[in-house]
Design a protein around this motif. Sequence first.
Motif, PDB file in Angstrom:
ATOM      1  N   CYS A  26       0.920  -1.168  -0.076  1.00 34.00           N
ATOM      2  CA  CYS A  26      -0.010   0.287  -0.088  1.00 34.00           C
ATOM      3  C   CYS A  26       0.956   1.348   0.025  1.00 34.00           C
ATOM      4  CB  CYS A  26      -0.922   0.001   1.207  1.00 34.00           C
ATOM      5  SG  CYS A  26      -2.311  -1.450   1.200  1.00 34.00           S
TER       6      CYS A  26
ATOM      7  N   ARG B 228      -2.804   6.544  -2.085  1.00 35.26           N
ATOM      8  CA  ARG B 228      -3.940   5.978  -1.488  1.00 35.26           C
ATOM      9  C   ARG B 228      -4.351   4.976  -2.203  1.00 35.26           C
ATOM     10  NH1 ARG B 228      -6.140   8.397   2.766  1.00 35.26           N
ATOM     11  NH2 ARG B 228      -8.356   7.957   2.270  1.00 35.26           N
ATOM     12  N   GLN B 229      -3.228   4.013  -2.579  1.00 35.89           N
ATOM     13  CA  GLN B 229      -3.856   2.672  -3.368  1.00 35.89           C
ATOM     14  C   GLN B 229      -3.025   1.603  -2.906  1.00 35.89           C
ATOM     15  OE1 GLN B 229      -3.287   3.925  -7.310  1.00 35.89           O
ATOM     16  NE2 GLN B 229      -5.403   4.799  -7.532  1.00 35.89           N
ATOM     17  N   CYS B 230      -3.452   0.363  -3.014  1.00 34.47           N
ATOM     18  CA  CYS B 230      -2.802  -0.797  -2.766  1.00 34.47           C
ATOM     19  C   CYS B 230      -2.743  -1.827  -3.882  1.00 34.47           C
ATOM     20  CB  CYS B 230      -3.466  -1.760  -1.521  1.00 34.47           C
ATOM     21  SG  CYS B 230      -3.564  -0.760  -0.087  1.00 34.47           S
ATOM     22  N   TYR B 231      -1.488  -2.211  -4.043  1.00 34.68           N
ATOM     23  CA  TYR B 231      -1.196  -3.178  -5.113  1.00 34.68           C
ATOM     24  C   TYR B 231      -0.939  -4.570  -4.835  1.00 34.68           C
ATOM     25  CZ  TYR B 231      -1.003   1.358  -7.900  1.00 34.68           C
ATOM     26  OH  TYR B 231      -1.273   2.448  -8.181  1.00 34.68           O
TER      27      TYR B 231
ATOM     28  N   LEU C 248      -3.873  -3.570  -9.418  1.00 37.15           N
ATOM     29  CA  LEU C 248      -4.463  -2.571  -8.150  1.00 37.15           C
ATOM     30  C   LEU C 248      -5.432  -3.632  -7.476  1.00 37.15           C
ATOM     31  CD1 LEU C 248      -5.024   0.325  -7.148  1.00 37.15           C
ATOM     32  CD2 LEU C 248      -6.766   0.370  -8.480  1.00 37.15           C
TER      33      LEU C 248
ATOM     34  N   TRP D 161      -8.507  -3.728  -5.153  1.00 38.80           N
ATOM     35  CA  TRP D 161      -9.445  -2.850  -4.723  1.00 38.80           C
ATOM     36  C   TRP D 161      -9.959  -2.997  -3.284  1.00 38.80           C
ATOM     37  CZ3 TRP D 161     -10.510   1.685  -6.716  1.00 38.80           C
ATOM     38  CH2 TRP D 161     -10.223   1.968  -8.187  1.00 38.80           C
TER      39      TRP D 161
ATOM     40  N   TRP E  14      -8.193  -4.157  -0.770  1.00 35.62           N
ATOM     41  CA  TRP E  14      -7.325  -3.740   0.252  1.00 35.62           C
ATOM     42  C   TRP E  14      -7.319  -2.135   0.400  1.00 35.62           C
ATOM     43  CZ3 TRP E  14      -5.673  -5.450   4.756  1.00 35.62           C
ATOM     44  CH2 TRP E  14      -5.446  -6.868   4.995  1.00 35.62           C
ATOM     45  N   THR E  15      -7.487  -1.617  -0.983  1.00 36.19           N
ATOM     46  CA  THR E  15      -7.366  -0.268  -0.926  1.00 36.19           C
ATOM     47  C   THR E  15      -8.786   0.315  -0.301  1.00 36.19           C
ATOM     48  OG1 THR E  15      -6.347  -0.123  -2.882  1.00 36.19           O
ATOM     49  CG2 THR E  15      -7.609   1.534  -2.768  1.00 36.19           C
ATOM     50  N   ASP E  16      -9.843  -0.227  -0.318  1.00 33.91           N
ATOM     51  CA  ASP E  16     -10.970   0.421   0.351  1.00 33.91           C
ATOM     52  C   ASP E  16     -10.915  -0.134   1.937  1.00 33.91           C
ATOM     53  OD1 ASP E  16     -12.207   1.125  -1.968  1.00 33.91           O
ATOM     54  OD2 ASP E  16     -13.226  -0.947  -2.085  1.00 33.91           O
TER      55      ASP E  16
END
Length: 98
Positions: free
Chosen positions: A73, A78-81, A87, A89, A91-93
């Motif tokens: 992350c 503000r994104q996780c890969y 991407l 989504w 883990w990003t959320d």
Amino acid sequence: MASAVAAALSVQTAPSFAHNYTGAAIAAGILGLAVGAAVADNARPRDPVVYGAPPAAYYGPPPPFSPAPGVSCYPTRRQCYMSNGLLDWSWTDRVFAQ
């Protein structure tokens, strides 16, 4: 022996400073200037001293972290890969949703 007596009699005593107030006046003037400078410096307004942590910008951007194996992350984005570069989504959320 005669020379020692002659030397002892020829020794002059230090002059008396009982009536010489020049040194005392100079010392009092210097002391007065020092006290005046201290009072004037103390009367000057000062910047408020702020204690505490410096602003976050001081530390630079936050480093990337991994909430789970194979996931990275990036707080700046503000994104996780995922480890394959796509991407993630879910883990990003979880991490960056408000």
